[in-house]
Write a protein that holds these residues in place. Sequence first.
Motif, mmCIF file in Angstrom:
data_model
loop_
_atom_site.group_PDB
_atom_site.id
_atom_site.type_symbol
_atom_site.label_atom_id
_atom_site.label_comp_id
_atom_site.label_asym_id
_atom_site.label_seq_id
_atom_site.Cartn_x
_atom_site.Cartn_y
_atom_site.Cartn_z
ATOM 1 N N ASN A 145 0.869 -1.184 0.000
ATOM 2 C CA ASN A 145 0.000 0.000 0.000
ATOM 3 C C ASN A 145 0.901 1.226 0.000
ATOM 4 O OD1 ASN A 145 -2.215 -1.645 0.234
ATOM 5 N ND2 ASN A 145 -2.456 -1.358 2.425
ATOM 6 N N VAL A 146 0.737 2.083 -0.994
ATOM 7 C CA VAL A 146 1.589 3.268 -1.117
ATOM 8 C C VAL A 146 0.797 4.519 -0.760
ATOM 9 C CG1 VAL A 146 3.039 4.648 -2.670
ATOM 10 C CG2 VAL A 146 2.923 2.159 -2.956
ATOM 11 N N ILE A 147 1.379 5.339 0.097
ATOM 12 C CA ILE A 147 0.827 6.674 0.364
ATOM 13 C C ILE A 147 1.813 7.698 -0.182
ATOM 14 C CG2 ILE A 147 0.465 8.416 2.170
ATOM 15 C CD1 ILE A 147 -0.950 6.407 3.846
ATOM 16 N N TRP A 148 1.306 8.603 -0.996
ATOM 17 C CA TRP A 148 2.138 9.702 -1.497
ATOM 18 C C TRP A 148 1.961 10.895 -0.566
ATOM 19 C CZ3 TRP A 148 5.662 8.589 -5.008
ATOM 20 C CH2 TRP A 148 5.459 7.470 -5.834
ATOM 21 N N ALA A 149 3.031 11.266 0.110
ATOM 22 C CA ALA A 149 2.957 12.352 1.098
ATOM 23 C C ALA A 149 3.120 13.728 0.454
ATOM 24 C CB ALA A 149 4.031 12.161 2.161
ATOM 25 N N ALA B 100 0.984 9.412 8.072
ATOM 26 C CA ALA B 100 0.962 8.452 6.962
ATOM 27 C C ALA B 100 1.299 7.052 7.469
ATOM 28 C CB ALA B 100 1.946 8.877 5.880
ATOM 29 N N ALA C 215 -1.667 5.698 9.361
ATOM 30 C CA ALA C 215 -2.753 5.296 8.455
ATOM 31 C C ALA C 215 -2.466 3.920 7.860
ATOM 32 C CB ALA C 215 -2.922 6.335 7.345
ATOM 33 N N LEU C 216 -1.224 3.682 7.486
ATOM 34 C CA LEU C 216 -0.842 2.382 6.919
ATOM 35 C C LEU C 216 -0.926 1.278 7.968
ATOM 36 C CD1 LEU C 216 2.173 3.670 4.800
ATOM 37 C CD2 LEU C 216 0.112 2.608 3.854
#
Lengths: 309, 358
Positions: free
Chosen positions: B184-188, B200, B203-204
């Motif tokens: 799962n990728v989060i772009w900050a 972030a 959240a992950l």
Amino acid sequence: MDLGSISPALLIASLMVASTPLLLAALGELVVERAGVLNLGVEGMMIVGAICGFATAVETGSPPLGFLAGAAGAALLSLVFAVLTQVFLANQVATGLALTLFGLGLSSLIGQGYVGIKPPGTGRLDLGPLADIPFLGRAVFSHDWMVYLSLALTVVIAWTLARTRAGLKLRAVGENHDAAHALGLHVVLTRFAAIAFGGAMAGLGGAYLSLVRVPQWTEGMTAGAGWIALAIVVFASWRAGRVLLGAYLFGGVTVLQLNLQAVGVALPVEYLSMSPYVVTILVLVIMSARRARGTAAPASLGKAFHATH
Amino acid sequence: MLRRTLLCTAAALLAAPAFAQDAADPVKVGFVFVGPIGDGGWTYEHNAARLAVEEHFGDQVETVYQESVPEGADSERVMTQMALSGADLIFTTSFGYMDPTMNVAAKFPDVKFEHATGYKTAENVANYSARFYEGRAVQGLIAGEMTETNKIGYIGSFPIPEVIRGINAAYLAAKKVNPDVEFNVIWAYTWFDPAKEADAARALIENGADVILQHTDSTAPQAAAAEAGNVITFGQASDMSEYAPMPRVSSIIDNWAPYYIDRVQAVVDGTWESQSVWQGIGDGMVEIGEISDAVPEDVKADALALKEQIASGEVHPFTGPINRQDGTEWLAEGETADDETLLGMDFYVEGLSGDIPD
């Protein structure tokens, strides 16, 4: 994509934590601006509060002492601004910017020995049976005491400004300092008190960042939070209740977009990432369109006061 | 005639000390940093290399730096100021400084520029980068073998080739040892914002990830993981060993010092030339931080073996068969990715979900 894996209770809880530093700093700046002073040094005061709070909590093992130290450190820094702008009548914008730069440098110097250290836990406030209420218990009643203090301060500040003699005097100074002076009010003294209070609140916000929200000390860790707090004051039309709305809206959308990314929601990431700013601007536009009388900036905001006698 | 000769001689004698002074003047080296030097990650390591330059050259070299310089127009102003203040060599240490570096270099042809992680060069502009993706492959292997939820969280900064390469390399290595793994990728959309990075990570973690990889510069994700418990992380750009043995189980360390010393020496010697350098584990520009005791011995052995194989060139993290995310073939069996494709990588490999932001 599994939206069901986002817990609404956890989301609200995260929102409250993320918004607290912004709320504290913005409330402080609200009081400063209602007194007719524009202090752009919020970022600098926040980060000094962050390191003073962190260092004190680490050295004493007491988070409450840490928060006190954060407030005191930033308040002291704000008094430098107060002396320069209220006594020596220096330009408020330039002095505020200098305060931010000075605060960033000073915090970096103080914080050199505190990188990578874990602070003592602030801990949740035990609210007894309230914490056991389904959904609400986890979302609203399982926080540290600073979250509740920030909410209480919102109410106290709103009430003080609207309903007390002290609040009326402060607003009078902010609206027309010459008239206030003519009525015998101590303009400079009032502004000194407001500036110190604003500094203390920014310091509390910074300390909350380093002791709870992250929790660690990293140089430059405020990363623009002070500027967001300044924007929230304008967004809120200089009203405490709206400051709460602005801080929670910005903090909430920030946390929400990160959680939506984490579960892979089928929305372009660019839109999610800019959503906190877009939503804030949209609400500001809507509020501006419906703006009632008495919600404009204090008339003497940013103006130097020259005592005539 | 005699008078003219005497005047010329006098002028030459007067000028001689000035020329001698010039020759003795230290070489001035500027550094433009994207974050604070105390970020504990990317900028911290670049600054450590700057200090190594000072230590190595002593009085021969003077260094100046500006930290927390935003990418874009502001960086152009900072570079211009450095060039005007007499810098002979300027290191610009973030991808977003690429075009500003090119613009300023065009105005100051006598000043040498070194741009990190970009791809443009000019007569007075070199670029350099490290093959971080090699380190990501080692991290991916550890992550794939250690995850219990099979969910790995990845905090990306900006969707640029360097970051996308890292995601792909980590995923391929993890998938190889654990076919059930998902990323799962989060772009900050930031290089440095501790509060946002911590949010972030949370959240992950709340979404089930028990491994967090980051391509952002602060140690905040480490702190968030430590707070959550039972989550492992990896140091990014710097060792971040203060969070070892848990949550930080290993790290990628960017070792810029040898390169910086080498390039400053070239300026001192007058032999500096524009070049493009891209070094990895084998060259020592990318180091793998100590693998902590929280990692089982067999996993540690696998990771160290992969590190050695990458260093020797025996293994390339991008070796086929590999398909693109849409299922089309990218690399056939046994084929390895060429540098040009890697440098411009703008696609996910097959198995990764989500879209890369435009």
